[in-house]
Design an enzyme around this catalytic site. Sequence first.
Site, PDB file in Angstrom:
ATOM      1  N   LYS A 265      12.731   5.170  16.493  1.00  0.00           N
ATOM      2  CA  LYS A 265      11.369   5.434  16.007  1.00  0.00           C
ATOM      3  C   LYS A 265      11.307   6.839  15.413  1.00  0.00           C
ATOM      4  O   LYS A 265      11.645   7.816  16.073  1.00  0.00           O
ATOM      5  CB  LYS A 265      10.373   5.297  17.166  1.00  0.00           C
ATOM      6  CG  LYS A 265       8.944   5.751  16.826  1.00  0.00           C
ATOM      7  CD  LYS A 265       7.964   5.511  17.982  1.00  0.00           C
ATOM      8  CE  LYS A 265       6.588   6.107  17.693  1.00  0.00           C
ATOM      9  NZ  LYS A 265       5.625   5.926  18.802  1.00  0.00           N
ATOM     10  N   ASP A 270       2.478  12.063  15.233  1.00  0.00           N
ATOM     11  CA  ASP A 270       1.579  10.964  15.587  1.00  0.00           C
ATOM     12  C   ASP A 270       0.207  11.518  15.952  1.00  0.00           C
ATOM     13  O   ASP A 270      -0.019  11.939  17.085  1.00  0.00           O
ATOM     14  CB  ASP A 270       2.174  10.158  16.761  1.00  0.00           C
ATOM     15  CG  ASP A 270       1.325   8.935  17.109  1.00  0.00           C
ATOM     16  OD1 ASP A 270       0.395   8.629  16.330  1.00  0.00           O
ATOM     17  OD2 ASP A 270       1.615   8.291  18.145  1.00  0.00           O
ATOM     18  N   LYS A 277      -5.986  10.622  18.327  1.00  0.00           N
ATOM     19  CA  LYS A 277      -5.762  11.065  19.711  1.00  0.00           C
ATOM     20  C   LYS A 277      -6.753  12.169  20.063  1.00  0.00           C
ATOM     21  O   LYS A 277      -7.207  12.904  19.185  1.00  0.00           O
ATOM     22  CB  LYS A 277      -4.326  11.570  19.866  1.00  0.00           C
ATOM     23  CG  LYS A 277      -3.283  10.478  19.825  1.00  0.00           C
ATOM     24  CD  LYS A 277      -1.896  11.044  20.060  1.00  0.00           C
ATOM     25  CE  LYS A 277      -0.822   9.975  19.924  1.00  0.00           C
ATOM     26  NZ  LYS A 277      -0.823   8.984  21.017  1.00  0.00           N
ATOM     27  N   ASP A 288       7.592  12.535  18.394  1.00  0.00           N
ATOM     28  CA  ASP A 288       7.545  11.082  18.251  1.00  0.00           C
ATOM     29  C   ASP A 288       8.642  10.542  17.326  1.00  0.00           C
ATOM     30  O   ASP A 288       8.697   9.343  17.050  1.00  0.00           O
ATOM     31  CB  ASP A 288       6.145  10.670  17.755  1.00  0.00           C
ATOM     32  CG  ASP A 288       5.671   9.363  18.371  1.00  0.00           C
ATOM     33  OD1 ASP A 288       6.254   8.940  19.384  1.00  0.00           O
ATOM     34  OD2 ASP A 288       4.728   8.752  17.816  1.00  0.00           O
ATOM     35  N   ASP A 347      -3.018   3.712  16.721  1.00  0.00           N
ATOM     36  CA  ASP A 347      -2.151   4.589  17.502  1.00  0.00           C
ATOM     37  C   ASP A 347      -0.957   3.839  18.092  1.00  0.00           C
ATOM     38  O   ASP A 347      -0.027   4.454  18.606  1.00  0.00           O
ATOM     39  CB  ASP A 347      -2.978   5.261  18.617  1.00  0.00           C
ATOM     40  CG  ASP A 347      -2.287   6.485  19.193  1.00  0.00           C
ATOM     41  OD1 ASP A 347      -1.281   6.930  18.593  1.00  0.00           O
ATOM     42  OD2 ASP A 347      -2.747   6.988  20.229  1.00  0.00           O
ATOM     43  N   GLU A 349       1.458   2.593  16.551  1.00  0.00           N
ATOM     44  CA  GLU A 349       2.127   2.532  15.245  1.00  0.00           C
ATOM     45  C   GLU A 349       3.635   2.375  15.368  1.00  0.00           C
ATOM     46  O   GLU A 349       4.274   1.849  14.460  1.00  0.00           O
ATOM     47  CB  GLU A 349       1.798   3.803  14.435  1.00  0.00           C
ATOM     48  CG  GLU A 349       2.626   5.056  14.762  1.00  0.00           C
ATOM     49  CD  GLU A 349       2.485   5.545  16.196  1.00  0.00           C
ATOM     50  OE1 GLU A 349       1.453   5.257  16.825  1.00  0.00           O
ATOM     51  OE2 GLU A 349       3.421   6.204  16.710  1.00  0.00           O
ATOM     52  N   ARG A 351       5.548   0.485  17.242  1.00  0.00           N
ATOM     53  CA  ARG A 351       6.025  -0.900  17.241  1.00  0.00           C
ATOM     54  C   ARG A 351       5.929  -1.525  15.843  1.00  0.00           C
ATOM     55  O   ARG A 351       6.698  -2.425  15.516  1.00  0.00           O
ATOM     56  CB  ARG A 351       5.250  -1.711  18.297  1.00  0.00           C
ATOM     57  CG  ARG A 351       3.782  -1.784  18.053  1.00  0.00           C
ATOM     58  CD  ARG A 351       3.006  -2.236  19.297  1.00  0.00           C
ATOM     59  NE  ARG A 351       2.817  -1.156  20.268  1.00  0.00           N
ATOM     60  CZ  ARG A 351       2.168  -1.278  21.428  1.00  0.00           C
ATOM     61  NH1 ARG A 351       1.673  -2.442  21.780  1.00  0.00           N
ATOM     62  NH2 ARG A 351       2.037  -0.256  22.239  1.00  0.00           N
TER      63      ARG A 351
HETATM   64  N1  BES Z   1       3.719   8.061  20.533  1.00  0.00           N
HETATM   65  C1  BES Z   1       2.819   7.386  21.392  1.00  0.00           C
HETATM   66  C2  BES Z   1       3.361   7.191  22.802  1.00  0.00           C
HETATM   67  C3  BES Z   1       3.573   8.421  23.629  1.00  0.00           C
HETATM   68  C4  BES Z   1       2.594   8.865  24.489  1.00  0.00           C
HETATM   69  C5  BES Z   1       4.776   9.106  23.606  1.00  0.00           C
HETATM   70  C6  BES Z   1       2.815   9.975  25.270  1.00  0.00           C
HETATM   71  C7  BES Z   1       4.995  10.210  24.395  1.00  0.00           C
HETATM   72  C8  BES Z   1       3.997  10.639  25.232  1.00  0.00           C
HETATM   73  C9  BES Z   1       2.478   5.999  20.848  1.00  0.00           C
HETATM   74  O1  BES Z   1       2.504   5.868  19.464  1.00  0.00           O
HETATM   75  C10 BES Z   1       1.091   5.676  21.291  1.00  0.00           C
HETATM   76  O2  BES Z   1       0.200   6.376  20.921  1.00  0.00           O
HETATM   77  N2  BES Z   1       0.969   4.630  22.092  1.00  0.00           N
HETATM   78  C11 BES Z   1      -0.291   4.218  22.614  1.00  0.00           C
HETATM   79  C12 BES Z   1      -0.346   2.705  22.554  1.00  0.00           C
HETATM   80  C13 BES Z   1      -1.690   2.133  22.877  1.00  0.00           C
HETATM   81  C14 BES Z   1      -2.680   2.477  21.803  1.00  0.00           C
HETATM   82  C15 BES Z   1      -1.555   0.647  23.030  1.00  0.00           C
HETATM   83  C16 BES Z   1      -0.380   4.689  24.058  1.00  0.00           C
HETATM   84  O3  BES Z   1       0.624   4.635  24.767  1.00  0.00           O
HETATM   85  O4  BES Z   1      -1.440   5.151  24.459  1.00  0.00           O
HETATM   86 ZN    ZN Z   2       3.765   7.192  18.448  1.00  0.00          ZN
HETATM   87 ZN    ZN Z   3       0.637   6.388  18.526  1.00  0.00          ZN
END
Ligand code: BES
Ligand code: ZN
Ligand code: ZN
Length: 500
Positions: A265, A270, A277, A288, A347, A349, A351
């Site tokens: 990834k 992000d 966020k 990220d 968010d 993104e 996947r």
């Molecule tokens: N990059 C984040 C995941 C992340 C969170 C990495 C904290 C490192 C530390 C990812 O893109 C994300 O924002 N995921 C969301 C998914 C949700 C919206 C289903 C998450 O985990 O909150």
């Molecule tokens: Zn992310």
């Molecule tokens: Zn994200």
Amino acid sequence: MKINVLKSRVEDVSCGVLIVGLFADHDIDSPLRALDDSLGKGLTHLLKSKEFVPDWGKTWVHNTLGKHAVKNILLIGLGKREEFDVEKLRRASGIGIKCAREIASTVVSTLTLLDVPKTLMYDRAHAVAEGSVLGAYRFDQYKTMGKDKRKDITTLSLIADTQPNADKANEALRHALTVSEMVNFARDLINQPPSIMTPTQMSVMAKRVSSERKVKCSTYGRDDILRMGLGGLFAVSKGSTQEPKFIVMEYRNPKAKRTVALVGKGITFDSGGLDIKTEGHMQDMKDDMSGAAVVMATTAAAAQLKIQVNVIGVMPCTENMPGGSAYKDGDIIKTYSKKTIEVLNTDAEGRIILSDALSFAEKNYKPDAIIDLATLTGACVVALGRWSAGLIATNDQLADRLILAASHTGERIWRLPLYDEHKEVVKSQIADVKNIGPPREAGVLTAAAFLAHFVEKTPWAHLDIAGPAFIKEAQDYIPAGGAGFGVRLLVHMLEDWAKE
Ligand code: BES
Ligand code: ZN
Ligand code: ZN
């Protein structure tokens, strides 16, 4: 820092700092006894007086006051011998190198001579070299204050007792250096500010590291991405002014019997997109792209080490930003596989870009295995913390290979299940899949299940590295910031597999 092997007796060494490890409840015995004798049994007295107790991780600097060609002895407590292992040796080496550089610039380590159960000189020298090179890493190119006072080690010598051991140690050193330098390369990519390490800069770095190692590297820009049908990557990139890049590195070994695709990834920042966020959750989001950084470094390391496995590194890179053209909740995206995604949270993104990369790797390279690495979910950090990555795999053999490799390198991974139900709940009413699962339920697994929809038949493993990829507090050989988690474990796994 130059690092070499020194065949010598401990008492004959001359240097600024001599690193010595001591187990709790053990007297000074060979190979340190002669050194201790020449210091009038100073070390023995120190231990007897209990002024220094060699509990795990404790340090003590003993200045020889001109009585010895070794100016300082840095003692490191190793705790109980029966609890000591290669990972502790790596950690002790990291502790030692950080402490030693505050004292002097020429360092000799005796840690290679320790009696670590079930190890050979090769393993010990490897661990000491790794722990030292990884522990000494710092990212301070943007500091303008206090840099002059910064001390650096000029040479580190690992001590060996016999010629055969010195030869083994040299062999280990060469290997450990290559791998550790590539881990530090990945750390550099992660630690750079997001406005510097853009998708374009990622492609520049991939080209550079590839051309130095005869790896084929193709990079595709926005128009190519659209033309190739990488609809997921394109959609996520829409809210950003930075051009997305799809990077493919190909390392081929003529003797290889297998091909492994590594997918990483590469979200260089992000923000969350329109589902932006909130305060505190965006601070570290330059990390990220850790998955892509680790894939880049591992592919380069495989080439440098001439591992007999073909490695295809696939890195979809883009920012996730909320600009006026950003993709929106409710949008439906057509991916490379032709499957469609309903976007319900911008968010989630990672996947989406990985869906393209996974099917691209499977279709074009027909690999024997696909392994992806991604800072994919906050849910994985909730589940396993910073101490472990989550492993989800559709193939037990592949999972076991990774778990075994990780047990050797000290990078912890923990397998989690993937059920048909997880794949069911990410199906969409109006598209094929949707990019979020039910709220607060197994977020790490529904994210993995989403990815699983994009791998048809190839054995596949997914490492959610959201926890260990970037750490706030330094660990013994992992300075705070980008960790480069996964490089050593993947290299180890590829090497093991090549031998079969
Ligand atoms: N990059 C984040 C995941 C992340 C969170 C990495 C904290 C490192 C530390 C990812 O893109 C994300 O924002 N995921 C969301 C998914 C949700 C919206 C289903 C998450 O985990 O909150
Ligand atoms: Zn992310
Ligand atoms: Zn994200």
